[in-house]
Design an enzyme around this catalytic site. Sequence first.
Site, short mmCIF file in Angstrom:
data_model
loop_
_atom_site.label_atom_id
_atom_site.label_comp_id
_atom_site.label_asym_id
_atom_site.label_seq_id
_atom_site.Cartn_x
_atom_site.Cartn_y
_atom_site.Cartn_z
N MET A 36 -9.78 -78.00 22.14
CA MET A 36 -10.80 -77.21 21.43
C MET A 36 -12.18 -77.60 21.92
SD MET A 36 -9.37 -77.62 17.59
CE MET A 36 -7.65 -77.37 17.19
N MET A 134 -0.44 -67.30 16.49
CA MET A 134 -1.12 -68.18 15.53
C MET A 134 -0.83 -67.69 14.10
SD MET A 134 -2.86 -70.53 17.30
CE MET A 134 -3.26 -71.27 15.73
N ASP A 168 2.55 -71.21 15.62
CA ASP A 168 1.63 -72.35 15.53
C ASP A 168 0.72 -72.20 14.31
OD1 ASP A 168 0.17 -74.59 16.15
OD2 ASP A 168 -0.81 -73.74 17.92
C1 DX5 Z 1 -4.47 -75.13 15.24
C2 DX5 Z 1 -3.65 -75.69 16.38
C3 DX5 Z 1 -2.31 -76.14 15.94
C4 DX5 Z 1 -2.35 -77.25 14.93
C5 DX5 Z 1 -1.27 -76.98 13.94
O1 DX5 Z 1 -5.62 -74.55 15.71
O2 DX5 Z 1 -3.46 -74.75 17.40
O3 DX5 Z 1 -1.46 -76.50 17.03
O4 DX5 Z 1 -2.16 -78.52 15.46
O5 DX5 Z 1 -1.39 -77.86 12.91
P1 DX5 Z 1 -0.55 -77.74 11.58
O6 DX5 Z 1 0.89 -77.82 11.99
O7 DX5 Z 1 -1.01 -78.89 10.78
O8 DX5 Z 1 -0.89 -76.41 10.97
ZN ZN Z 2 -1.87 -75.26 18.99
#
Ligand code: DX5
Ligand code: ZN
Length: 208
Positions: A36, A134, A168
Amino acid sequence: MDLEIAPSILSADFGKLSEEIAEVEPYSERIHFDVMDGHFVPNISFGAPIMKWIKSELPIDVHLMIEHPWDFFEDFVKAGGDTIIVHEEACEDLRGTIEKILALGVKAGVSIKPKTGVESITNVLDLVQQVLIMTVEPGFGGQKFMSDMMPKIAQLKEMGFDKEIAIDGGVNGETAKICRDAGANVLIAGSYIFGSEDRIAAINSLRA
Ligand code: DX5
Ligand code: ZN
């Protein structure tokens, strides 16, 4: 393909990252690495200089939640990334961007935020190994699972996509069943696995 579990190390203890990975590795199929930049998403995590220290037998999926991801493809391949995943929303020329990844000799993936429909990635489905759906707004671990994203899985299958469909965000022992029933074959989980006392039981509960 059989169901695969990908622990997201975003929720691991970075002070002992090697130990954290070693603990989950024997029970998982891949490692998920969330990058990120503080622009594409309102949070900063880590980049290739950290990734190069990860020693894992498992393939590493690199989820790039960054602007201008192409500037960093080579770095992440050199650092050991096996599949490089970009966001549709970050790429004006999505197909050209995916081709840049493939030219480096690794696999490519494409991710869509909750508000982005699968029709926006139609022109790269023949090139990508993974579509990452997502189920939270990207940027942070520990958010609530959006079950209304599940129809995207069936839509992808109807479009003929038969490779990795990864979910995810907010995946835990309960929501994993919703994902499996909907036809997902890669489950990514961060806070659920690394926040559990017994990580192995947590991983197993995602498969049951
Ligand atoms: C969020 C990420 C995810 C994150 C998921 O922006 O892309 O990979 O690590 O975390 P959890 O499983 O805690 O929702
Ligand atoms: Zn991720």
